[in-house]
Write an enzyme that holds these catalytic residues in place. Structure first.
Site, mmCIF file in Angstrom:
data_model
loop_
_atom_site.group_PDB
_atom_site.id
_atom_site.type_symbol
_atom_site.label_atom_id
_atom_site.label_comp_id
_atom_site.label_asym_id
_atom_site.label_seq_id
_atom_site.Cartn_x
_atom_site.Cartn_y
_atom_site.Cartn_z
ATOM 1 N N ARG A 96 70.717 21.892 71.877
ATOM 2 C CA ARG A 96 69.551 21.125 72.323
ATOM 3 C C ARG A 96 69.491 19.768 71.622
ATOM 4 O O ARG A 96 69.037 18.782 72.184
ATOM 5 C CB ARG A 96 68.299 21.967 72.013
ATOM 6 C CG ARG A 96 66.972 21.352 72.321
ATOM 7 C CD ARG A 96 65.830 22.306 71.961
ATOM 8 N NE ARG A 96 65.853 22.790 70.597
ATOM 9 C CZ ARG A 96 65.412 22.100 69.533
ATOM 10 N NH1 ARG A 96 64.955 20.873 69.666
ATOM 11 N NH2 ARG A 96 65.444 22.638 68.336
ATOM 12 N N GLU A 154 69.770 39.124 62.610
ATOM 13 C CA GLU A 154 70.270 38.962 63.978
ATOM 14 C C GLU A 154 71.168 40.125 64.367
ATOM 15 O O GLU A 154 72.085 40.482 63.643
ATOM 16 C CB GLU A 154 71.044 37.648 64.109
ATOM 17 C CG GLU A 154 70.200 36.406 63.906
ATOM 18 C CD GLU A 154 69.145 36.196 64.980
ATOM 19 O OE1 GLU A 154 69.258 36.820 66.068
ATOM 20 O OE2 GLU A 154 68.210 35.413 64.738
ATOM 21 N N HIS A 199 67.784 34.877 60.112
ATOM 22 C CA HIS A 199 67.008 33.653 60.313
ATOM 23 C C HIS A 199 65.702 33.749 59.524
ATOM 24 O O HIS A 199 65.092 34.818 59.455
ATOM 25 C CB HIS A 199 66.682 33.442 61.797
ATOM 26 C CG HIS A 199 67.696 32.596 62.499
ATOM 27 N ND1 HIS A 199 68.451 33.053 63.552
ATOM 28 C CD2 HIS A 199 68.070 31.310 62.288
ATOM 29 C CE1 HIS A 199 69.253 32.083 63.963
ATOM 30 N NE2 HIS A 199 69.044 31.021 63.211
ATOM 31 N N CYS A 208 73.943 28.156 64.019
ATOM 32 C CA CYS A 208 73.758 29.500 63.444
ATOM 33 C C CYS A 208 74.544 30.539 64.245
ATOM 34 O O CYS A 208 75.345 31.298 63.694
ATOM 35 C CB CYS A 208 72.280 29.869 63.409
ATOM 36 S SG CYS A 208 71.298 28.861 62.280
#
Length: 193
Positions: A90, A80, A165, A143
Site C-alpha cells: 500500500r 500470525e 504483530h 512483515c
C-alpha cells in the site's frame, strides 16, 4: 542446554520515527525460559529483511526464529498463523519499493502455516492480562514477505518460524499498548513455545 531463539524487530518506516516491534524486542532479557535470545533489528525492505535474518541465522543455527512487526490499527498482540505468497504494498518500503501483486517465491505454495504454537502463544499473552489473539492475516507488506520467505527457506526442517504483530505505542496513535505491556506480551508468548 539453552535453545537458541533469533528474535527480530523492524526499524521505523513510513512517517514514523519509532517502531514498537524493535523497541519491545531490544528490552527483552537475554534468556527467557529455556531460550537464549539473539536480538536483531531488520530493515523494513522487501527481500532484504528476510535476507538479513537468514544471514544471522546461518551463523547462529537457531532452534526458533520469531519476527515481530508493527500493526497499526490492531488492539492486541497477535501471533500470525499464516503467511501468503504475495507482495502487495500500500506504501513504499524504506528503499522505495512498492510491489503490487508479485509473488514472494515464484515456485512456492500459496501459503504456509507458522510452525510455532500460535494458539498457546495468544493464550499466554491473555493469561498475562494483555490483549492477545491469533491473526490469520500477516498482510501483504514486509512483515508477511519476511515470514513467508523464512517459512519457505525452513520448510521441512527442525527450525521453528513464527511472527507476532504488535500494536502502536501510545505516542503513535490509537489503539495502542504501552511498551512495557508489549515487551511483557512477547516474553509470555516466548515462554509458551
Amino acid at each position: 542446554m539453552k535453545r537458541k531463539l533469533l528474535i527480530t524487530g523492524f526499524d521505523a518506516f513510513g512517517k514514523a520515527d519509532i517502531n514498537p516491534s524493535w523497541e519491545a524486542v531490544r528490552r527483552l532479557p537475554s534468556t527467557i525460559g529455556d531460550f537464549e535470545l539473539c536480538k536483531l533489528q531488520i530493515p523494513t525492505v522487501f527481500g532484504l529483511a528476510g535476507e538479513t535474518v537468514l544471514k544471522i541465522a546461518g551463523q547462529l543455527n537457531p532452534d526458533m526464529i520469531l519476527c515481530v512487526g508493527q500493526a497499526g490499527g490492531r488492539d492486541a498482540v497477535t501471533p500470525e498463523r499464516i503467511a501468503v505468497n504475495i507482495r502487495d504494498a500500500r506504501i513504499p518500503d524504506n528503499a522505495g519499493n512498492q510491489p503490487r501483486g508479485e509473488f514472494v517465491a515464484e515456485d512456492g505454495p500459496a501459503a504456509y502455516f507458522s510452525t510455532v504454537p500460535v494458539m498457546d502463544m495468544a493464550q499466554a499473552v491473555r493469561d498475562a492480562q494483555i490483549p492477545g489473539n491469533v491473526s490469520n492475516s500477516a498482510g501483504a507488506f514486509v512483515c508477511n514477505d519476511t515470514l513467508y520467505g523464512l517459512l519457505y527457506h525452513y520448510a521441512g526442517t527442525a527450525t521453528k518460524v513464527g511472527f507476532i504483530h504488535v500494536p502502536w505505542l501510545p505516542e503513535q496513535g490509537s489503539p495502542s499498548l504501552p511498551l512495557t505491556d508489549t515487551a511483557a506480551a512477547l516474553e509470555a508468548a516466548i515462554r509458551a513455545c
